[in-house]
Structure formats: structure tokens, C-alpha cells
Design an enzyme around this catalytic site. Sequence first.
Site, PDB file in Angstrom:
ATOM      1  NE  ARG A 248     -11.353  -1.021   4.649  1.00  0.00           N
ATOM      2  CZ  ARG A 248     -11.252  -0.116   3.677  1.00  0.00           C
ATOM      3  NH1 ARG A 248     -10.362  -0.255   2.727  1.00  0.00           N
ATOM      4  NH2 ARG A 248     -12.040   0.926   3.660  1.00  0.00           N
TER       5      ARG A 248
ATOM      6  CD  GLU B  71      -6.738  -0.620   3.221  1.00  0.00           C
ATOM      7  OE1 GLU B  71      -6.578   0.584   2.995  1.00  0.00           O
ATOM      8  OE2 GLU B  71      -7.686  -1.078   3.907  1.00  0.00           O
TER       9      GLU B  71
ATOM     10  CB  SER C 100       0.300 -25.365   2.919  1.00  0.00           C
ATOM     11  OG  SER C 100      -0.692 -26.087   2.222  1.00  0.00           O
TER      12      SER C 100
END
Length: 147
Positions: free
Chosen positions: A88, A91, A114
Site C-alpha cells: 500500500r 501504491e 532527507s
Amino acid sequence: MTIAEITKTLLDAKKAKGVTFAQLEEILGRDEVWIASVIYRQASADETEAKKLVEALGLSPEFAEELTIPPLKGSLDPVIPTDPLIYRFYEIMQVYGMPMKEVIHEKFGDGIMSAIDFTLDVDKVEDPKGDRVQVTMCGKFLPYKKW
């Protein structure tokens, strides 16, 4: 000892002791996500932190040395993760990565966030429609250098 063996040993000990990452945070004085990163060998502890962690998990003091070695970072294999929770996040980056990049560049200029000067917090937000996961990433902005 391999990274997988170290992680398994630590997670097995954590389970056997019945402690949570939040409880380990109280013991070590470090964030629970950072502690999990040490366990998964994505971060290294100093000697004091390593000793506190292995003591809290009931492991022998000699095991602490393994946790002070700078790790080889990056653990997702294969490249596209198959674990549903980790997928997820992949995604999310596939869908929102470019929009996030554009907004960051608009606000800060050409650079990156960073992952070294960085914190990550995971919180539970109670909601009558179903509890929510709140992930907060906070990294220092690093502008690209011109030369």
C-alpha cells in the site's frame, strides 16, 4: 549471523517477553519506529542502546554487538513488495509520488527530503467509521547544489 537470523531472534525474544514497541520506547528513550528499524537491521544502535534493548528482550549481552554494526540499508525484495501493508505504501507512492514531488518543489525548490535527518511516527486515530492509521514523515529539505 545473517540479518534475517538477527531479526528473527529479536522478534522471537520480543514476543516471548510480551513487550510492545511502545514499551521498548519507554525503556530505551528512543522512538518505537527507530527501535523497529534496529531490529530489522535498518539502523544501528550505540552500545548503551543495544545493551538496553537486548536486556529488555532477555538476550545475552554478547548479542548487543550485532546491533551496533552499521547496517546495509534497504530491505525490500523483490522490488515490488508483496506484503499487502507494505505494498500500500508502494501504491501510495505510485499514485501520489509525482504530485507530492511537485508540491514539495513548489514550496521548497529543487531538492529532496532527507531520509537521514528524518523522523517517522505512526499513530492510531480513533474514528467511529473505523480506526485510521496516521503516518507522519518529517525530513530535512536538502536543496540540490549548483556548481
